[in-house]
Design an enzyme around this catalytic site. Structure first.
Site, PDB file in Angstrom:
ATOM      1  N   THR A 107      66.619  50.598  40.791  1.00 21.30           N
ATOM      2  CA  THR A 107      67.650  49.644  40.378  1.00 21.30           C
ATOM      3  C   THR A 107      66.980  48.603  39.489  1.00 21.30           C
ATOM      4  O   THR A 107      66.100  47.864  39.960  1.00 21.30           O
ATOM      5  CB  THR A 107      68.271  48.947  41.605  1.00 21.30           C
ATOM      6  OG1 THR A 107      68.793  49.947  42.469  1.00 21.30           O
ATOM      7  CG2 THR A 107      69.395  48.013  41.182  1.00 21.30           C
ATOM      8  N   LYS A 182      76.337  50.152  38.891  1.00 22.82           N
ATOM      9  CA  LYS A 182      75.762  49.703  40.172  1.00 22.82           C
ATOM     10  C   LYS A 182      75.846  48.174  40.311  1.00 22.82           C
ATOM     11  O   LYS A 182      76.269  47.665  41.350  1.00 22.82           O
ATOM     12  CB  LYS A 182      74.309  50.172  40.271  1.00 22.82           C
ATOM     13  CG  LYS A 182      73.514  49.432  41.309  1.00 22.82           C
ATOM     14  CD  LYS A 182      72.784  50.272  42.281  1.00 22.82           C
ATOM     15  CE  LYS A 182      72.210  49.360  43.356  1.00 22.82           C
ATOM     16  NZ  LYS A 182      71.856  49.980  44.567  1.00 22.82           N
ATOM     17  N   LYS A 257      68.509  40.603  44.949  1.00 20.10           N
ATOM     18  CA  LYS A 257      67.950  41.276  43.765  1.00 20.10           C
ATOM     19  C   LYS A 257      69.078  41.775  42.856  1.00 20.10           C
ATOM     20  O   LYS A 257      69.075  41.535  41.649  1.00 20.10           O
ATOM     21  CB  LYS A 257      67.073  42.460  44.201  1.00 20.10           C
ATOM     22  CG  LYS A 257      66.646  43.330  43.027  1.00 20.10           C
ATOM     23  CD  LYS A 257      65.906  44.596  43.392  1.00 20.10           C
ATOM     24  CE  LYS A 257      65.762  45.468  42.142  1.00 20.10           C
ATOM     25  NZ  LYS A 257      64.953  46.651  42.323  1.00 20.10           N
TER      26      LYS A 257
HETATM   27  P1  NAD Z   1      59.714  50.297  48.063  1.00 17.79           P
HETATM   28  O1  NAD Z   1      59.000  49.054  47.669  1.00 17.79           O
HETATM   29  O2  NAD Z   1      59.722  50.719  49.494  1.00 17.79           O
HETATM   30  O3  NAD Z   1      59.135  51.536  47.200  1.00 17.79           O
HETATM   31  C1  NAD Z   1      58.707  51.444  45.880  1.00 17.79           C
HETATM   32  C2  NAD Z   1      57.381  52.206  45.771  1.00 17.79           C
HETATM   33  O4  NAD Z   1      56.967  52.286  44.405  1.00 17.79           O
HETATM   34  C3  NAD Z   1      56.252  51.525  46.554  1.00 17.79           C
HETATM   35  O5  NAD Z   1      55.715  52.430  47.512  1.00 17.79           O
HETATM   36  C4  NAD Z   1      55.238  51.166  45.464  1.00 17.79           C
HETATM   37  O6  NAD Z   1      53.908  51.245  45.904  1.00 17.79           O
HETATM   38  C5  NAD Z   1      55.551  52.226  44.429  1.00 17.79           C
HETATM   39  N1  NAD Z   1      55.076  51.951  43.069  1.00 17.79           N
HETATM   40  C6  NAD Z   1      55.072  50.781  42.386  1.00 17.79           C
HETATM   41  N2  NAD Z   1      54.586  50.980  41.141  1.00 17.79           N
HETATM   42  C7  NAD Z   1      54.272  52.294  41.037  1.00 17.79           C
HETATM   43  C8  NAD Z   1      53.753  53.120  39.987  1.00 17.79           C
HETATM   44  N3  NAD Z   1      53.431  52.617  38.787  1.00 17.79           N
HETATM   45  N4  NAD Z   1      53.574  54.441  40.231  1.00 17.79           N
HETATM   46  C9  NAD Z   1      53.895  54.962  41.438  1.00 17.79           C
HETATM   47  N5  NAD Z   1      54.397  54.232  42.475  1.00 17.79           N
HETATM   48  C10 NAD Z   1      54.591  52.920  42.261  1.00 17.79           C
HETATM   49  O7  NAD Z   1      61.207  50.141  47.513  1.00 17.79           O
HETATM   50  P2  NAD Z   1      62.482  51.012  47.947  1.00 17.79           P
HETATM   51  O8  NAD Z   1      63.216  50.309  49.039  1.00 17.79           O
HETATM   52  O9  NAD Z   1      62.080  52.433  48.090  1.00 17.79           O
HETATM   53  O10 NAD Z   1      63.366  50.837  46.615  1.00 17.79           O
HETATM   54  C11 NAD Z   1      63.078  51.525  45.412  1.00 17.79           C
HETATM   55  C12 NAD Z   1      64.163  51.215  44.403  1.00 17.79           C
HETATM   56  O11 NAD Z   1      65.429  51.616  44.936  1.00 17.79           O
HETATM   57  C13 NAD Z   1      64.298  49.724  44.085  1.00 17.79           C
HETATM   58  O12 NAD Z   1      64.566  49.588  42.712  1.00 17.79           O
HETATM   59  C14 NAD Z   1      65.471  49.276  44.942  1.00 17.79           C
HETATM   60  O13 NAD Z   1      66.161  48.175  44.396  1.00 17.79           O
HETATM   61  C15 NAD Z   1      66.332  50.524  44.938  1.00 17.79           C
HETATM   62  N6  NAD Z   1      67.233  50.659  46.088  1.00 17.79           N
HETATM   63  C16 NAD Z   1      66.772  50.421  47.350  1.00 17.79           C
HETATM   64  C17 NAD Z   1      67.634  50.563  48.434  1.00 17.79           C
HETATM   65  C18 NAD Z   1      67.153  50.325  49.859  1.00 17.79           C
HETATM   66  O14 NAD Z   1      67.994  50.274  50.763  1.00 17.79           O
HETATM   67  N7  NAD Z   1      65.863  50.198  50.099  1.00 17.79           N
HETATM   68  C19 NAD Z   1      68.965  50.945  48.225  1.00 17.79           C
HETATM   69  C20 NAD Z   1      69.399  51.209  46.925  1.00 17.79           C
HETATM   70  C21 NAD Z   1      68.514  51.060  45.860  1.00 17.79           C
END
Ligand code: NAD
Length: 319
Positions: A107, A182, A257
């Protein structure tokens, strides 16, 4: 003649194996897709391997030979840095084979999504933005909703893959349209949750029971998801987070966010919105004051507490 809308086949480089990406990648592996995962955090890589996801030592290694680069990263900056290269690491757009499908499910800002797609296309690749709703529960169950911004043939090409991880896949328009859909939806959600919560606190002050207000509003013009599915008071909807002390659900930090992404879009488009920016401010405060890890419907406890404080201040002032 090649069919541009044919489903993409070949290895998927899955970058970002966090709360969402981890279980999404697991579902792809279970469905028989070849996946090579990578995350910058070693613990996320270990967890991925424990769940049966093959991993690579670097992003470049994961992307080499992949047909799809699927990203699930924290922000647009992470995405653009990965695409362009940063801190001495080469850009993924440069190392990927020509015609690779760059599929971003993070997102991020609409403008960043458009920029990422432009960069990918300029480098000779294909690009899709496909942010999700449904949270970690939906990621694990494979029931996410994907909101997709893409050329029609690219949408068709990634649809089967997205259907493995989700139950609803909606083509919203051109590059960036998935992100736009979204944040527009979540702006409605943030504003409506505040409105529903204020109405319940007002009802309390006026001597209405929660059930009475729910019975009327849920069958009247106040009806909305914030009321009938994620009801901010315990009782009327037994499955809502209010019944489990506001355990998320959808965490306050994520609502803050998304509302800030909406705020950026409101500012860049010049829309004369008042409630969207206010909702962003309200959820920023909520997240900063202990609500980051609580369900966003916990905003009602803030409103209730501040109402009590306001009342006692008014009472003192009157004496
Ligand atoms: P998270 O922080 O758990 O996971 C993100 C991962 O990306 C981390 O493990 C981090 O180490 C990794 N990362 C960062 N830079 C990187 C790179 N260059 N190469 C490889 N890995 C890298 O976050 P999440 O909760 O999994 O959310 C991910 C996305 O989904 C976000 O944009 C969030 O807004 C969106 N989202 C989350 C939810 C939720 O409920 N958690 C729901 C809808 C959307």
């Amino acid at each position: 003649m090649s069919d541009a809308g044919a489903p993409v086949t070949g290895t998927i480089a899955f970058l970002g194996l966090g709360h969402m990406g981890g279980p999404m990648a697991v579902n792809l592996v279970k469905a028989g897709y070849r996946v090579t995962g990578f995350d910058v955090v070693p613990a996320a890589l270990d967890a991925a391997r424990e769940h049966g996801i093959p991993t690579a030592g670097t992003a470049v290694e994961a992307v080499a030979g992949a047909a799809v680069v699927l990203t699930m990263l924290p922000s647009g900056k992470h995405l653009l840095d990965a695409y362009r290269g940063a801190g001495g690491a080469p850009g993924l757009l440069e190392v990927a084979a020509p015609g690779t499908m760059f599929l971003d499910c993070s997102t991020i800002n609409v403008d960043e999504a458009r920029e990422a797609a432009e960069l990918a296309v300029a480098a000779g690749h294909r690009a899709v933005d496909a942010p999700v709703s449904g949270g970690v529960v939906g990621a694990e169950a494979g029931t996410l909703t994907f909101m997709v911004g893409a050329l029609p043939e690219d949408f068709e090409a990634v649809k089967p893959l997205l259907e493995v991880m989700g139950k609803r896949v909606v083509h919203c328009g051109a590059h960036g349209a998935g992100q736009a859909a979204k944040i527009c939806n979540n702006m409605i959600l943030g504003v409506s949750m505040i409105a529903v919560s204020e109405a319940f606190v007002l009802g309390e002050k006026l001597g209405l029971t929660h059930q009475a207000l729910f019975d009327v509003a849920s069958a009247a013009s106040g009806q909305c998801w914030a009321l009938t599915t994620n009801c901010p008071v315990p009782g009327p909807v037994p499955t809502s987070p209010a019944n489990r002390d506001y355990q998320p659900g959808f965490a306050g930090a994520l609502m803050a966010k998304d509302l800030n992404l909406a705020l950026n879009a409101l500012q860049s488009t010049g829309v004369a919105a008042r409630l969207g920016p206010l909702a962003a401010e309200i959820y920023d405060t909520f997240a900063a004051e202990g609500g980051a890890g609580r369900d966003f419907s916990g905003i009602i406890t803030d409103i209730r507490e501040k109402s009590e404080a306001g009342k006692s201040e008014a009472g003192t002032a009157g004496h």
